[in-house]
Design a protein around this motif. Sequence first.
Motif, short mmCIF file in Angstrom:
data_model
loop_
_atom_site.label_atom_id
_atom_site.label_comp_id
_atom_site.label_asym_id
_atom_site.label_seq_id
_atom_site.Cartn_x
_atom_site.Cartn_y
_atom_site.Cartn_z
N SER A 183 -7.79 0.25 -12.95
CA SER A 183 -9.15 0.62 -12.42
C SER A 183 -9.65 -0.54 -11.49
N LEU A 184 -9.12 -1.40 -11.23
CA LEU A 184 -9.53 -2.43 -10.16
C LEU A 184 -8.97 -1.89 -9.04
N LEU A 185 -7.73 -1.63 -9.02
CA LEU A 185 -6.92 -1.18 -8.04
C LEU A 185 -7.40 0.15 -7.29
N SER A 186 -7.84 1.22 -8.08
CA SER A 186 -8.43 2.34 -7.49
C SER A 186 -9.72 2.05 -7.00
N PHE A 187 -10.39 1.16 -7.53
CA PHE A 187 -11.81 1.04 -6.97
C PHE A 187 -11.55 0.31 -5.63
N LEU A 188 -10.92 -0.77 -5.51
CA LEU A 188 -10.65 -1.54 -4.20
C LEU A 188 -9.97 -0.86 -3.33
N SER A 189 -8.91 -0.01 -3.65
CA SER A 189 -8.32 0.88 -2.52
C SER A 189 -9.05 1.90 -2.10
N LEU A 190 -9.98 2.47 -2.89
CA LEU A 190 -10.89 3.60 -2.20
C LEU A 190 -11.91 3.06 -1.49
N ILE A 191 -12.47 1.80 -1.82
CA ILE A 191 -13.42 1.15 -0.84
C ILE A 191 -12.68 0.83 0.35
N ALA A 192 -11.37 0.38 0.42
CA ALA A 192 -10.83 0.17 1.56
C ALA A 192 -10.65 1.41 2.43
N PHE A 193 -10.32 2.61 1.88
CA PHE A 193 -10.34 3.86 2.48
C PHE A 193 -11.34 4.21 3.03
N GLY A 194 -12.52 4.22 2.36
CA GLY A 194 -13.99 4.46 2.98
C GLY A 194 -14.32 3.54 4.23
N TYR A 195 -13.89 2.18 4.09
CA TYR A 195 -14.11 1.59 5.49
C TYR A 195 -13.24 1.62 6.40
N MET A 196 -12.15 2.43 6.23
CA MET A 196 -11.28 2.78 7.41
C MET A 196 -11.80 4.02 8.05
N GLU A 197 -12.43 5.02 6.81
CA GLU A 197 -12.85 6.15 7.50
C GLU A 197 -14.02 5.90 8.36
N MET A 198 -15.12 4.80 7.92
CA MET A 198 -16.18 4.81 8.49
C MET A 198 -15.70 3.96 9.98
#
Length: 268
Positions: free
Chosen positions: A21-36
């Motif tokens: 749960s924690l890993l999915s949340f943090l990794s997807l936030i990181a992906f979002g930052y990379m996208e932006m």
Amino acid sequence: MTIFSLFLFPSPPSLFIKSMSLLSFLSLIAFGYMEMTGKNAQYAKFFYTGSSKKSKNSENRKMLSKYGMLVSYTPPFIACLAALAILPRQDLRFNMVSCVLTLHFFKRILEVIFVHKFSGFIMVDTAIAFGVIYFGSTSTMIYAQYLSLGLHEPVVDLKYVGIVVFLTGIIGNFYHHYILSSLRKKGDREYKIPKGGLFDLIICPHYFFELIMFIGVSCISQTTYTLCFTLGDIVTLMGRSHATRKWYVSKFGETFRNDIKAIIPYLF
């Protein structure tokens, strides 16, 4: 009683689910930052296709986007089918979660084969990585639901609301994918500003409805893992839509209307 207990199952005694749960949340936030920030050239078509620095090694490690998407979407679809086959007689909520996830990835595969028009490439290792990520997140979503069997139901039951929200999302997502596919005729490789549907308000309505769809899945599931995944996916798609809007502005300049937002009408 906390506000979470009103809407979510109690967290199962599983270190794996809590960690995921924690890993999915943090990794997807990181992906979002990379996208932006545009650090996504290896898998976002708007950036990868415009790259002028391509080594011979990278040329040998790419495949057509169509096949890359099939590589990405087939593993989670198989995971869903396996869940339906191996665990067919569970409670209604579990079966609903398994069915909507199966429908989601089945739709994606059909769209890749019959709807989308592809003109670019994707790195082989990136396609495989996405397949592993989608397989892992989908399997974990189903496993978390399985572990919730027998636990106290949330006070507020959202599963039927979730079905309505999910169907709204998946229909809206398909409709805007169809509009995108209709922009270019056979052999046409030029990008155009899409029109129709919510494209007059946001440049990524297909992402907007994908968010709605996963909010629906979260309402059906009501597990902590699915909620964490959905929140992380929202951030990821907001970042991707921001990058997409930035690309349209750079390509079309003043032709692109300033009042068209990225993913949320009138807001973002």
